[in-house]
Scaffold this motif. Sequence first.
Motif, mmCIF file in Angstrom:
data_model
loop_
_atom_site.group_PDB
_atom_site.id
_atom_site.type_symbol
_atom_site.label_atom_id
_atom_site.label_comp_id
_atom_site.label_asym_id
_atom_site.label_seq_id
_atom_site.Cartn_x
_atom_site.Cartn_y
_atom_site.Cartn_z
ATOM 1 N N ARG A 1 0.832 -1.207 0.000
ATOM 2 C CA ARG A 1 0.000 0.000 0.000
ATOM 3 C C ARG A 1 0.861 1.249 0.000
ATOM 4 N NH1 ARG A 1 -3.372 -1.145 5.234
ATOM 5 N NH2 ARG A 1 -1.419 -2.220 5.731
ATOM 6 N N LEU B 1 -6.809 4.274 -6.261
ATOM 7 C CA LEU B 1 -7.464 3.193 -7.004
ATOM 8 C C LEU B 1 -8.720 3.700 -7.701
ATOM 9 C CD1 LEU B 1 -7.158 0.134 -4.580
ATOM 10 C CD2 LEU B 1 -6.172 0.324 -6.867
ATOM 11 N N VAL C 1 -12.851 -2.966 -8.103
ATOM 12 C CA VAL C 1 -11.603 -2.443 -7.547
ATOM 13 C C VAL C 1 -11.407 -3.026 -6.154
ATOM 14 C CG1 VAL C 1 -10.317 -0.365 -6.935
ATOM 15 C CG2 VAL C 1 -11.957 -0.295 -8.819
ATOM 16 N N ASP C 2 -10.298 -3.687 -5.949
ATOM 17 C CA ASP C 2 -10.008 -4.235 -4.619
ATOM 18 C C ASP C 2 -8.505 -4.442 -4.507
ATOM 19 O OD1 ASP C 2 -10.141 -5.332 -2.127
ATOM 20 O OD2 ASP C 2 -11.752 -6.727 -2.600
ATOM 21 N N MET C 3 -7.944 -4.061 -3.370
ATOM 22 C CA MET C 3 -6.520 -4.274 -3.172
ATOM 23 C C MET C 3 -6.201 -5.762 -3.180
ATOM 24 S SD MET C 3 -4.094 -2.728 -0.205
ATOM 25 C CE MET C 3 -4.633 -3.910 1.026
ATOM 26 N N ASP C 4 -7.109 -6.578 -2.635
ATOM 27 C CA ASP C 4 -6.944 -8.028 -2.603
ATOM 28 C C ASP C 4 -8.125 -8.675 -3.303
ATOM 29 O OD1 ASP C 4 -4.507 -8.579 -1.091
ATOM 30 O OD2 ASP C 4 -5.548 -7.596 0.565
ATOM 31 N N LEU C 5 -7.950 -9.078 -4.529
ATOM 32 C CA LEU C 5 -8.999 -9.813 -5.222
ATOM 33 C C LEU C 5 -8.965 -11.263 -4.744
ATOM 34 C CD1 LEU C 5 -8.559 -8.371 -8.801
ATOM 35 C CD2 LEU C 5 -10.503 -7.988 -7.281
ATOM 36 N N HIS D 1 -11.551 -15.123 -8.503
ATOM 37 C CA HIS D 1 -12.511 -14.039 -8.696
ATOM 38 C C HIS D 1 -13.076 -13.994 -10.122
ATOM 39 C CE1 HIS D 1 -8.588 -12.344 -9.908
ATOM 40 N NE2 HIS D 1 -9.286 -11.635 -10.774
ATOM 41 N N PHE E 1 -11.047 -5.889 -13.759
ATOM 42 C CA PHE E 1 -10.596 -6.033 -12.381
ATOM 43 C C PHE E 1 -9.361 -5.154 -12.174
ATOM 44 C CE2 PHE E 1 -12.752 -10.118 -13.149
ATOM 45 C CZ PHE E 1 -13.635 -10.134 -12.071
ATOM 46 N N SER F 1 -6.483 -4.036 -9.255
ATOM 47 C CA SER F 1 -5.928 -4.396 -7.946
ATOM 48 C C SER F 1 -4.478 -3.931 -7.867
ATOM 49 C CB SER F 1 -6.018 -5.911 -7.724
ATOM 50 O OG SER F 1 -5.299 -6.604 -8.738
ATOM 51 N N ASN G 1 -0.457 -5.390 -6.955
ATOM 52 C CA ASN G 1 0.349 -6.591 -6.727
ATOM 53 C C ASN G 1 1.270 -6.401 -5.524
ATOM 54 O OD1 ASN G 1 2.552 -5.068 -7.574
ATOM 55 N ND2 ASN G 1 2.681 -6.017 -9.590
ATOM 56 N N GLY H 1 -13.975 -2.875 -3.317
ATOM 57 C CA GLY H 1 -14.054 -3.909 -2.292
ATOM 58 C C GLY H 1 -15.226 -4.816 -2.559
#
Length: 707
Positions: free
Chosen positions: A228, A271, A288-292, A296, A374, A376, A378, A430
């Motif tokens: 992050r 994001l 949008v999600d930091m952790d898919l 998914h 999607f 995200s 990495n 999220g």
Amino acid sequence: MATAKQKITLNASRDIPFNKLMLSQANVRRIKNGQSIEDLAASIARRGLLQSLNVRPVLDGERNETGMFEVPAGGRRYRALELLVKQKRMAKTETVPCVVSDANSVVPIEEDSLAENFQREDLHPLDMFRAFQTLHDQGASHEDIAARFFVSATFVQQRLRLAKVSPKLLEIYEQDGMKLDQLMAFTVTDDHARQEQVWETLQNSWSREPYQIRRMLTETTVRASDRRALFVGVDAYVAAGGIVLRDLFEADNGGWLQDPALLDRLVGEKLRASADEIAAEGWKWIVVDMDLPYGHAQGLRPLTGSFVDLNDEERASREALRNEYDEIEAQYGEADELPDEVDQRLGEIEQALEQLENRPKIYDPADIERAGVFVSINRDGDLVVDRGYVRPEDEEPDSGDGDVAQPEGEIDGRETDGELAPRRTTITVGAQPSEPDEGDDGDAIKPLPERLVIDLTAHRTLALRNAVASNPRVAMTALLHRLVLDTFGQRSSIGCLEASVRHVYFTAQDTDLKDSSDAKAVADRQEAWKTDIPFGDDEALWTWLDALDEASRLALLAHCVSFGINAHYERINPYGSGVSQQGLEQRLREADRLARVTGLDMVDAGWRPTVANYLGRVTKSRILEAVREGAGERAAQLIDHLKKGEMAKEAERLLADSGWLPEPLRLTGDEPPVVQQDEDDGDVAALPAFLAGEEDPHRRGHPSFHP
């Protein structure tokens, strides 16, 4: 008659010309250690000689003084003065303050040298810190102080960093209550209260290593190497008002970011900004999600697309890079290790080729309109954009005999007037679709965000634990219920007795969960039992348990059983690991049963709707629904025109004593009471004028306005 004690006679001091001094061969110092002669000479040139030399007269063969003096103690000072004479910065006849010992003393000359060096005590680091701090307060920079004392500026910074430590801990260190490396570990934060709390926790622990102190002080922070932080950038975080904790004493990989909430907000904003740019391409939806989550994209049809062709210049560049790569490999193919510059060049070529090969894809506009993306991050903090997935419900219907005719002037239900009307991309951040704060005037009540439900049910789980632990009869029934199922449900077991309670931990939790009254009650009860139970000896534990009176046995049973209570909502995992839909429903049904038989009421347990735990995390429609249920229609009408932030604050005030609970905290089937209010009901506190949409009295010079 008592013998009078012999009085001590101190050695006399004299100023002796330097050329009358000579270094004694009895000086015990042989090995160079500490400050160099050059640095000591520079210090003497700046400050003068701060410590006299210890000398003895040189005697001739008949034991008469020769006028020369040897220096058994202070050899480094002598050599520094000798260097100043050689540099012609001091005359060889310059007098030197000396303490002269008796040439015929019974004390050996070697003992003088040993005593001065052996009895010397290094300056305490705390005294050094205070001295540096005084100089710094007088305007000296780190570099100035370092130059004066011939140390590095980093060393000065490290000593001055001790000013960050609580005076209480400095006093403990001064009294040898902790080691220097432990004290230095506390400098990663300026929060004195937190420092003292960590030391109080660790001082009686077997593990008080510096790394443990740093870990506890930074457990609520985010490392600068976190993805992050890499995604946002530490500079952007600092520019937004964030604070970075640094450790000058250890390698900290960039430090720790002290404000995770600010960092998460910056991540979300960046994001969302990236998603807005991608939305301009015309996609139907963007997730949008930091952790898919794993899988998914399962069940979605990926679009093929076509890569953008290379132009002539790019093809030539690719060919040249490939040829250079092949030449380097041929030249160094037999080498065990590549030179650094060659290895670096190969990396540059590989990166350039990767950029040329990874061309963006082109998709059919008709496919884009029904497909999504999607977005995200990495592990390296880079933005990952995965385009082109079609959901089953968005697939083009198969008409069989031909395409279904669209009404004239419409495409997919959109009026065209000759042009396709723009479609608004649905952006989901999220687990829940992102919704603007403004413009949410619809009456539709959307499901609560999954993370909010998880946080709310964590509060309920903790309250249930406290309720069960306070009710031994219910705890006994719950345990028997479990044992009967195990006994008659044909479950296999291993060992003498496999009845057990698995302590359920919260993987995600609200920030105020640990400070709730239930958390404190459970922790206090745990500590009270811990002081009584004889741990470490199984036989002693059995004897102690066997001797307990019935009430104490039931209370201890209830306490232990309560730690297995789990009323937590969690995400369903359709792939087998984790909780199933059926298992989750069973868990929540049993939680309702326990809540009923224990008489648990989350309002009595202390839960109140606030901006932080509910109202600031739901849509305006949800806020109005809560106020309408808890305070009545009239109260809802008072705030329905406000912006979301102001609406949430006013809703917190209106619902403070209403006893209203969100669905996850109610018993299944229970509905909130309907509040009946007349039109002229004066029980609802009116909003302040500046929120009610009235004219600002301050602008009219109203005397009763107090901003």
